[in-house]
Design an enzyme around this catalytic site. Structure first.
Site, PDB file in Angstrom:
ATOM      1  N   GLN A 194       0.800  -1.226   0.000  1.00 21.71           N
ATOM      2  CA  GLN A 194       0.000   0.000   0.000  1.00 21.71           C
ATOM      3  C   GLN A 194       0.833   1.276   0.000  1.00 21.71           C
ATOM      4  O   GLN A 194       0.469   2.251  -0.637  1.00 21.71           O
ATOM      5  CB  GLN A 194      -0.917  -0.006   1.226  1.00 21.71           C
ATOM      6  CG  GLN A 194      -2.028   1.015   1.190  1.00 21.71           C
ATOM      7  CD  GLN A 194      -3.136   0.625   2.141  1.00 21.71           C
ATOM      8  OE1 GLN A 194      -4.014  -0.153   1.805  1.00 21.71           O
ATOM      9  NE2 GLN A 194      -3.087   1.153   3.339  1.00 21.71           N
TER      10      GLN A 194
ATOM     11  N   GLU B  88      -3.231   9.396  -0.892  1.00 17.46           N
ATOM     12  CA  GLU B  88      -2.396  10.041   0.119  1.00 17.46           C
ATOM     13  C   GLU B  88      -1.312  10.925  -0.476  1.00 17.46           C
ATOM     14  O   GLU B  88      -0.374  11.320   0.209  1.00 17.46           O
ATOM     15  CB  GLU B  88      -1.796   8.982   1.042  1.00 17.46           C
ATOM     16  CG  GLU B  88      -2.885   8.211   1.784  1.00 17.46           C
ATOM     17  CD  GLU B  88      -2.357   7.160   2.732  1.00 17.46           C
ATOM     18  OE1 GLU B  88      -1.123   6.952   2.764  1.00 17.46           O
ATOM     19  OE2 GLU B  88      -3.164   6.549   3.446  1.00 17.46           O
TER      20      GLU B  88
ATOM     21  N   GLU C  54       5.265  -1.872   8.279  1.00 15.44           N
ATOM     22  CA  GLU C  54       3.941  -1.828   8.912  1.00 15.44           C
ATOM     23  C   GLU C  54       3.044  -2.911   8.321  1.00 15.44           C
ATOM     24  O   GLU C  54       3.018  -3.096   7.102  1.00 15.44           O
ATOM     25  CB  GLU C  54       3.318  -0.450   8.683  1.00 15.44           C
ATOM     26  CG  GLU C  54       1.913  -0.290   9.220  1.00 15.44           C
ATOM     27  CD  GLU C  54       1.305   1.031   8.783  1.00 15.44           C
ATOM     28  OE1 GLU C  54       0.058   1.088   8.667  1.00 15.44           O
ATOM     29  OE2 GLU C  54       2.045   2.001   8.543  1.00 15.44           O
TER      30      GLU C  54
ATOM     31  N   LYS D  40      -3.980   5.630  15.252  1.00 15.41           N
ATOM     32  CA  LYS D  40      -5.033   6.272  14.459  1.00 15.41           C
ATOM     33  C   LYS D  40      -6.210   6.557  15.381  1.00 15.41           C
ATOM     34  O   LYS D  40      -6.845   5.626  15.881  1.00 15.41           O
ATOM     35  CB  LYS D  40      -5.474   5.363  13.311  1.00 15.41           C
ATOM     36  CG  LYS D  40      -4.420   5.146  12.232  1.00 15.41           C
ATOM     37  CD  LYS D  40      -4.920   4.167  11.183  1.00 15.41           C
ATOM     38  CE  LYS D  40      -3.939   4.046  10.024  1.00 15.41           C
ATOM     39  NZ  LYS D  40      -4.366   3.005   9.044  1.00 15.41           N
TER      40      LYS D  40
ATOM     41  N   ARG E 282      -5.470   9.020   7.990  1.00 12.78           N
ATOM     42  CA  ARG E 282      -6.191   8.001   7.229  1.00 12.78           C
ATOM     43  C   ARG E 282      -6.181   8.433   5.766  1.00 12.78           C
ATOM     44  O   ARG E 282      -5.909   9.589   5.437  1.00 12.78           O
ATOM     45  CB  ARG E 282      -7.631   7.836   7.709  1.00 12.78           C
ATOM     46  CG  ARG E 282      -7.823   7.383   9.147  1.00 12.78           C
ATOM     47  CD  ARG E 282      -7.052   6.132   9.525  1.00 12.78           C
ATOM     48  NE  ARG E 282      -7.418   4.920   8.819  1.00 12.78           N
ATOM     49  CZ  ARG E 282      -8.132   3.913   9.330  1.00 12.78           C
ATOM     50  NH1 ARG E 282      -8.578   3.992  10.582  1.00 12.78           N
ATOM     51  NH2 ARG E 282      -8.372   2.822   8.640  1.00 12.78           N
TER      52      ARG E 282
END
Length: 427
Positions: free
Chosen positions: A163, A205, A288, A340, A369
């Protein structure tokens, strides 16, 4: 006295053009705390519930009018007249008012909106910046940015399984210098991609979303961009991943399927070894969600293989939840938690998760997010909680830059008291 006079919720839009909730907490002195709640694309199944209306005739089911009504009609009447500085008490009251384990009745988005707006109103009443109000006199650590410069997975329509491919300017002496380095690498990456005839469109993002052939090819491209900007991979700049492995893990076959790129299918053991090989060959400092959120044995193997070499961050694994984090601590799994605020749904619980991590020598990474707004609360919280690291996107899109710009202001305000950990970010 500093009492709550009014609480108003409304529906606004996030960076993807989807509805989200914004809350104002207004004090009797006329001061306003305002907070907008973000939303994720790849969400962990153990996260608190984001309440949406699911009416397909309106915003394709994504409206949040139920959450808005829950604030205006249920939460507000309970809180009006309360002391604005009673953060813990008010958060607990809202959690009890919801009465579910996952905030599924009122919605984590409803509760969080009030919780964050309350803190901002209280900071106004105290005459303090938010980071100082929440963190006290010890809040002085500027976070090392994890800048997501190549997007893949659920955040982009391309052939990359992972991602986020991120850079961390650990060689910088200040947050300001880290931002300069990140910006220069980001713009050099655009040149590298153009030279290869690849797209420079950006994902959710702000990172580029090129149609690169494989995950490792994307990694090599990032290294080329670092070098093109005049920096040394592994010295000035390190590489970090958010694999979001739960997105390509098949829970039935228990295989990790690189379906967007090579088509490879790996067992948990093979996936852990895959990561160990990358760590051996490239300047990787953080991974992550390298394994699925419920693949505890896979996480254990990954931690055994590389936990002493790199930061292993639990996002979907821990979901900012003290119970799941404690389970990981007890089993010796991972060594870091992604933070988060909307995963857990209140400021008080977020602070508890960070404190638990610190007590057990786990690092904390404050995070945005993929569906964000102009709200920059997490920038203040990163400093307030001395997280030392922040993940809030690339060097594009104003919803991402809002957080970076706030951190620049905070560093300026702190002056000589500001501390930037750089290469000591894990200490």
């Amino acid at each position: 006295m500093s009492l709550i006079e009014e609480i108003v919720a409304r529906q606004i839009f996030d960076s993807r053009g989807n509805p989200t909730i914004e809350v104002d907490v207004i004090t009797e002195n006329g001061l306003i705390g305002r907070a907008a709640v973000p939303s994720g694309a790849s969400t962990g199944k153990h996260e608190a519930v984001e309440l949406r209306d699911n009416d397909k005739s309106i915003y394709m089911g994504k409206s949040v009018l139920k959450a808005v009504a829950n604030v205006n009609d249920i939460i507000a009447p309970e809180l009006i007249g309360s002391h604005v500085f009673e953060q813990n008490l008010i958060d607990r009251l809202m959690i009890d008012l919801d009465g579910t384990a996952n905030k599924g009745k009122l919605g984590a988005n409803a509760i969080l909106g009030v919780s964050l707006a309350l803190a901002k109103a209280a900071a106004q009443e105290a005459g303090l910046p938010l980071y100082r109000y929440v963190g006290g006199v010890s809040a002085n650590t500027l976070p090392v940015p994890m800048m997501n410069i190549i997007n893949g997975g659920s955040h982009a329509d391309n052939s990359i399984d992972f991602q986020e491919f991120m850079i961390m300017p650990t060689g910088a002496k200040s947050f300001t210098e880290a931002m300069r380095m990140g910006s220069e690498i980001f713009h050099n990456l655009a040149k590298v991609l153009k030279s290869k005839g690849m797209s420079t469109n950006v994902g959710d993002e702000g990172g580029f979303a090129p149609n690169i052939a494989s995950n490792e090819d994307a990694l090599i491209t990032v290294i080329q961009a670092i070098e093109a900007a005049g920096y040394r991979p592994g010295e000035d700049v390190m590489i970090a991943f958010d694999a979001a492995s739960s997105e390509f893990y098949d829970s039935e076959t228990k295989l990790y399927h690189f379906k967007k790129s090579t088509g490879d299918k790996l067992t948990s053991s093979q996936m852990a070894s895959y990561w160990a090989d990358l760590v051996k060959r490239y300047p990787i400092v953080s991974i992550e969600d390298g394994m699925d959120e419920d693949d505890w044995s896979g996480w254990a193997e990954l931690t055994k293989l590389v936990g002493d070499k790199v930061q292993l961050v639990g996002d979907d694994l821990f979901v900012t939840n003290v119970s799941r984090l404690q389970q990981g601590i007890d089993q010796g799994i991972a060594n870091s938690i992604l933070v988060k605020v909307n995963q857990i749904g209140s400021l008080t619980e977020t602070i508890s998760a960070v404190n638990l991590a610190k007590r057990n020598s786990y690092t904390s990474v404050m995070s945005h997010r993929s569906g964000e707004t102009e709200d920059n609360t997490i920038a203040d919280l990163a400093v307030a909680l001395n997280c030392g690291q922040i993940k809030t996107g690339s060097c594009s899109r104003s919803d991402r830059m809002a957080k970076y710009n706030q951190l620049l202001r905070i560093e300026e305000e702190l002056g000589e008291a500001a501390y930037f950990p750089g290469k000591n970010m894990r200490k």
